[in-house]
Write a protein that holds these residues in place. Structure first.
Motif, mmCIF file in Angstrom:
data_model
loop_
_atom_site.group_PDB
_atom_site.id
_atom_site.type_symbol
_atom_site.label_atom_id
_atom_site.label_comp_id
_atom_site.label_asym_id
_atom_site.label_seq_id
_atom_site.Cartn_x
_atom_site.Cartn_y
_atom_site.Cartn_z
ATOM 1 N N HIS A 190 0.835 -1.210 0.000
ATOM 2 C CA HIS A 190 0.000 0.000 0.000
ATOM 3 C C HIS A 190 0.872 1.263 0.000
ATOM 4 C CE1 HIS A 190 -2.820 -2.998 1.552
ATOM 5 N NE2 HIS A 190 -3.810 -2.164 1.330
ATOM 6 N N ASP A 191 2.181 1.091 0.026
ATOM 7 C CA ASP A 191 3.093 2.211 0.281
ATOM 8 C C ASP A 191 3.260 3.155 -0.912
ATOM 9 O OD1 ASP A 191 3.538 0.928 2.667
ATOM 10 O OD2 ASP A 191 5.726 0.867 2.472
ATOM 11 N N ILE A 192 3.546 4.404 -0.586
ATOM 12 C CA ILE A 192 4.012 5.390 -1.567
ATOM 13 C C ILE A 192 5.302 5.993 -0.996
ATOM 14 C CG2 ILE A 192 3.552 7.657 -2.599
ATOM 15 C CD1 ILE A 192 1.781 5.660 -3.865
ATOM 16 N N HIS A 193 6.394 5.830 -1.730
ATOM 17 C CA HIS A 193 7.685 6.383 -1.306
ATOM 18 C C HIS A 193 8.222 7.349 -2.357
ATOM 19 C CE1 HIS A 193 7.929 2.894 1.455
ATOM 20 N NE2 HIS A 193 8.860 3.592 2.113
ATOM 21 N N THR A 194 9.089 8.249 -1.913
ATOM 22 C CA THR A 194 9.952 8.954 -2.864
ATOM 23 C C THR A 194 11.391 8.823 -2.377
ATOM 24 O OG1 THR A 194 9.468 11.027 -1.711
ATOM 25 C CG2 THR A 194 8.320 10.628 -3.794
ATOM 26 N N PHE A 195 12.321 8.779 -3.325
ATOM 27 C CA PHE A 195 13.754 8.812 -3.034
ATOM 28 C C PHE A 195 14.280 10.157 -3.542
ATOM 29 C CE2 PHE A 195 18.139 8.609 -4.291
ATOM 30 C CZ PHE A 195 18.750 7.988 -3.211
ATOM 31 N N ASP A 196 14.997 10.878 -2.668
ATOM 32 C CA ASP A 196 15.482 12.214 -3.019
ATOM 33 C C ASP A 196 17.003 12.216 -3.190
ATOM 34 O OD1 ASP A 196 16.058 14.832 -3.353
ATOM 35 O OD2 ASP A 196 15.073 15.527 -1.522
ATOM 36 N N PRO A 197 17.491 12.338 -4.443
ATOM 37 C CA PRO A 197 18.944 12.305 -4.665
ATOM 38 C C PRO A 197 19.665 13.547 -4.128
ATOM 39 C CG PRO A 197 17.793 12.686 -6.740
ATOM 40 C CD PRO A 197 16.742 12.465 -5.700
ATOM 41 N N ASP A 198 18.915 14.625 -3.803
ATOM 42 C CA ASP A 198 19.558 15.827 -3.241
ATOM 43 C C ASP A 198 19.912 15.635 -1.776
ATOM 44 O OD1 ASP A 198 19.464 17.298 -5.557
ATOM 45 O OD2 ASP A 198 17.485 18.136 -5.123
ATOM 46 N N GLU A 199 19.343 14.618 -1.127
ATOM 47 C CA GLU A 199 19.567 14.382 0.301
ATOM 48 C C GLU A 199 20.795 13.489 0.470
ATOM 49 O OE1 GLU A 199 17.868 15.501 3.258
ATOM 50 O OE2 GLU A 199 19.772 14.588 3.846
ATOM 51 N N SER A 200 21.805 13.967 1.200
ATOM 52 C CA SER A 200 23.021 13.161 1.347
ATOM 53 C C SER A 200 22.964 12.218 2.545
ATOM 54 C CB SER A 200 24.246 14.069 1.447
ATOM 55 O OG SER A 200 24.057 14.959 2.516
ATOM 56 N N ASP A 201 22.109 12.505 3.527
ATOM 57 C CA ASP A 201 21.999 11.629 4.704
ATOM 58 C C ASP A 201 21.233 10.359 4.314
ATOM 59 O OD1 ASP A 201 21.336 10.326 7.042
ATOM 60 O OD2 ASP A 201 20.894 12.168 8.147
ATOM 61 N N PRO A 202 21.912 9.187 4.382
ATOM 62 C CA PRO A 202 21.248 7.939 3.945
ATOM 63 C C PRO A 202 19.970 7.627 4.724
ATOM 64 C CG PRO A 202 23.486 7.499 4.795
ATOM 65 C CD PRO A 202 23.276 8.982 4.846
ATOM 66 N N ASN A 203 19.824 8.229 5.918
ATOM 67 C CA ASN A 203 18.605 7.980 6.705
ATOM 68 C C ASN A 203 17.440 8.856 6.279
ATOM 69 O OD1 ASN A 203 19.681 5.992 8.518
ATOM 70 N ND2 ASN A 203 20.911 7.661 9.358
ATOM 71 N N LEU A 204 17.722 9.869 5.467
ATOM 72 C CA LEU A 204 16.664 10.815 5.087
ATOM 73 C C LEU A 204 16.342 10.765 3.594
ATOM 74 C CD1 LEU A 204 17.872 13.928 7.161
ATOM 75 C CD2 LEU A 204 16.110 12.255 7.783
ATOM 76 N N GLN A 205 17.020 9.870 2.860
ATOM 77 C CA GLN A 205 16.827 9.847 1.408
ATOM 78 C C GLN A 205 15.448 9.320 1.011
ATOM 79 O OE1 GLN A 205 20.398 7.624 0.695
ATOM 80 N NE2 GLN A 205 21.537 9.435 0.020
ATOM 81 N N TRP A 206 14.934 8.368 1.794
ATOM 82 C CA TRP A 206 13.635 7.786 1.468
ATOM 83 C C TRP A 206 12.553 8.422 2.328
ATOM 84 C CZ3 TRP A 206 12.938 4.374 -2.453
ATOM 85 C CH2 TRP A 206 14.084 3.718 -2.963
ATOM 86 N N THR A 207 11.430 8.794 1.713
ATOM 87 C CA THR A 207 10.285 9.314 2.462
ATOM 88 C C THR A 207 9.090 8.426 2.166
ATOM 89 O OG1 THR A 207 11.109 11.561 2.206
ATOM 90 C CG2 THR A 207 8.778 11.319 2.808
ATOM 91 N N ARG A 208 8.461 7.946 3.243
ATOM 92 C CA ARG A 208 7.213 7.207 3.058
ATOM 93 C C ARG A 208 6.065 8.189 3.237
ATOM 94 N NH1 ARG A 208 4.999 2.280 6.865
ATOM 95 N NH2 ARG A 208 3.075 1.874 5.694
ATOM 96 N N HIS A 209 5.257 8.352 2.191
ATOM 97 C CA HIS A 209 4.192 9.347 2.224
ATOM 98 C C HIS A 209 2.926 8.744 2.813
ATOM 99 C CE1 HIS A 209 6.470 12.341 -0.064
ATOM 100 N NE2 HIS A 209 6.962 11.314 -0.713
ATOM 101 N N SER A 210 2.223 9.587 3.561
ATOM 102 C CA SER A 210 1.025 9.130 4.236
ATOM 103 C C SER A 210 -0.129 10.066 3.878
ATOM 104 C CB SER A 210 1.283 9.157 5.747
ATOM 105 O OG SER A 210 0.153 8.719 6.414
#
Ligand SMILES: [Cu+2]
Length: 512
Positions: free
Chosen positions: A113-133
């Motif tokens: 059911h997930d919607i994610h985005t990956f942001d290549p501008d983000e250098s912190d590996p913990n913040l690159q993926w966002t799960r949208h709600s």
């Protein structure tokens, strides 16, 4: 010329592969030891300029068998992900609805059911993926998405219950949703209107605002403004399915700026509609020539000169307009295939002829193999879960391919490639721009969308030859007319000289 190995080992299986706007490759899937474990995800970022290293990106969810496309700002939208594991007791629990409920309570629900985005501008590996709600109200496993002319992403297909799918052969999510790339909000599901759509259909945005939609053997056209299908459909003539689980690959041939038609090819696939392990793949490609002002006026699918028999293959648009075809097997169905095809082929759309590359693949690329174009004009082939997923579960190290490899099209051997010395970082639509090069023999300028692919379905790929409006002291081009010619986002800009040799590609944001 000495032959050196082009292999690099990473610690994820590139079931999903994309070229980021910074020129690095993003690979992701489930854990390389347990792809099917819906609680574990894995992602690597690989830099072609520093090939012995890779970075891990902290992907918490298992996005195995999701769909994805690049948004205008260069983020990758990833739709869905791994459903619950398909052991019989799990299937039963899923069908009666107990398992999803229990997993939700435990906080272990599957990612479909997930919607994610990956942001290549983000250098912190913990913040690159966002799960949208919120995510999707109804699941999609094996969906397709595509970026529309306005920059928002259309999401279709996928099954909504893995359990039902395994037991009864598929319960399809027949709605469409649109992800707004500015607000990150997902629209309410509405009926897409393709009654017999199956998993991972092929979608291509056509100049003039229609969408090509192909599932199994059937092609229909969706009016993007009216959000409904045109009446009438076309059927491939060779009889077998071209999409999952007997999929070949589907590619829109390079567009020229003044074209009145688009040409789309299906290459590879099955000879039967419901393939099993013993069924042959096809060697017959077909082409649909589509009048842009009225797609339903097409003369229908037509056979073209044969290629090697294969399915599970990928097509890669090259900067010179040729199409590289790699990966796959000669027989079978997705998870149960036979006889790897190691040879790599090139199709020339000008002459409609095939040519084999001198060097074959180094590794078999079977189900869950991938291939994309890199900025320098080489092709990255990756992934594969082998001939038989059930057996792979017991020996994942022998089946889940973590090595990636570089394929070099013939022009890579040229030591006199033209160079772009200056070019715009972004282009508005329908505007003239200057490109500076070190060559006085440039004859073509191409734009290729930086793309992402999975399950032999590149959901971004397109190539456009630009109108050269001046080619004397300066080289001046006209940018694409509008978003239906080149949906907004990042592309690679190439110049090609009179020997057909392309430069290295420069990233350019189109339609800002
Ligand atoms: Cu899959």
């Amino acid at each position: 010329m000495s032959h050196h190995s082009h292999l690099h080992k990473l610690n994820t299986v590139a079931v999903h592969l994309g070229l980021l706007k910074n020129g690095k490759a993003l690979l992701f899937s489930g854990s390389h030891k347990k792809l099917w474990d819906w609680t574990k995800g894995e992602a690597n970022i690989w830099n072609p300029n520093n090939p012995d290293h890779h970075e891990n990106s902290n992907l918490k969810r298992n996005l195995f068998c999701s769909g994805h496309c690049f948004l205008p700002d260069g983020r990758l939208l990833v739709v869905g992900g791994q459903s619950t594991f398909n052991y019989p007791h799990v299937i039963f629990g899923t069908v009666i609805g107990v398992l999803p409920l229990v997993l939700k309570i435990l906080g272990k629900e599957a990612a479909d059911h997930d919607i994610h985005t990956f942001d290549p501008d983000e250098s912190d590996p913990n913040l690159q993926w966002t799960r949208h709600s919120p995510g999707m109200s109804k699941a999609r496993w094996y969906p397709t998405c595509v970026t529309l002319p306005d920059g928002n992403a259309l999401i279709v297909s996928g099954t909504w219950s893995h359990g039902y799918h395994a037991l009864f052969g598929g319960f399809m999510n027949k709605s469409y949703q649109i992800f707004d790339s500015t607000t990150n909000i997902l629209s309410e599901p509405k009926s897409f209107g393709f009654e017999h759509i199956h998993m991972y259909p092929y979608l291509h945005v056509l100049p003039g605002n229609h969408l090509f939609v192909h599932s199994d053997k059937t092609t229909k056209f969706w009016d993007i403004s009216q959000k409904q299908f045109l009446s009438g459909e076309f059927v491939t003539s060779t009889g077998g399915t071209r999409t999952y689980p007997g999929m070949g690959t589907c590619v829109m041939l390079p567009l020229n700026h003044d074209d009145q038609v688009a040409k789309i090819m299906v290459i590879g696939g099955s000879t039967v509609m419901k393939p099993g392990k013993e069924d042959d793949a096809t060697s017959i490609p077909e082409m649909l020539t589509i009048p842009l002002n009225d797609p339903t006026n097409s003369a229908g699918w037509q056979e073209k000169p044969h290629h090697l028999k294969r399915f599970l293959c990928d097509s890669v648009l090259l900067p010179d307009g040729k199409i590289l075809v790699t990966n796959g097997a000669e027989k079978g169905t997705a998870d149960s295939n036979q006889i790897a095809v190691m040879k790599i082929e090139l199709f020339d759309p000008e002459t409609e002829t095939w040519q084999e590359l001198a060097n074959p693949l180094e590794k078999p690329r079977l189900y869950h193999g991938t291939a994309i174009l890199l900025s320098d004009g080489s092709v990255l082939a990756a992934g594969s879960t082998g001939h038989d997923f059930t057996r792979a579960i017991f020996r994942p190290d022998q089946h889940f391919e973590q090595e990636i490899e570089i394929i070099e099209p013939p022009y890579m051997a040229s030591n006199t490639r033209p160079q772009i010395t200056n070019s715009p970082n972004s282009m508005q639509y329908d505007t003239q721009y200057e490109i500076a090069t070190d060559s006085t023999n440039i004859t073509k300028v191409s734009l290729i969308r930086m793309s992402s692919t999975t399950h032999n379905n590149n959901m971004d790929q397109r190539c456009l030859f630009l109108n050269i409006v001046e080619n004397s002291a300066t080289l001046k081009i006209q940018s694409p007319k509008n978003g239906s010619w080149a949906p907004p986002g990042y592309y690679l800009l190439f110049v090609i000289d009179n020997n057909g040799i392309p430069s290295v590609g420069k990233p350019v944001r189109i339609g800002t």
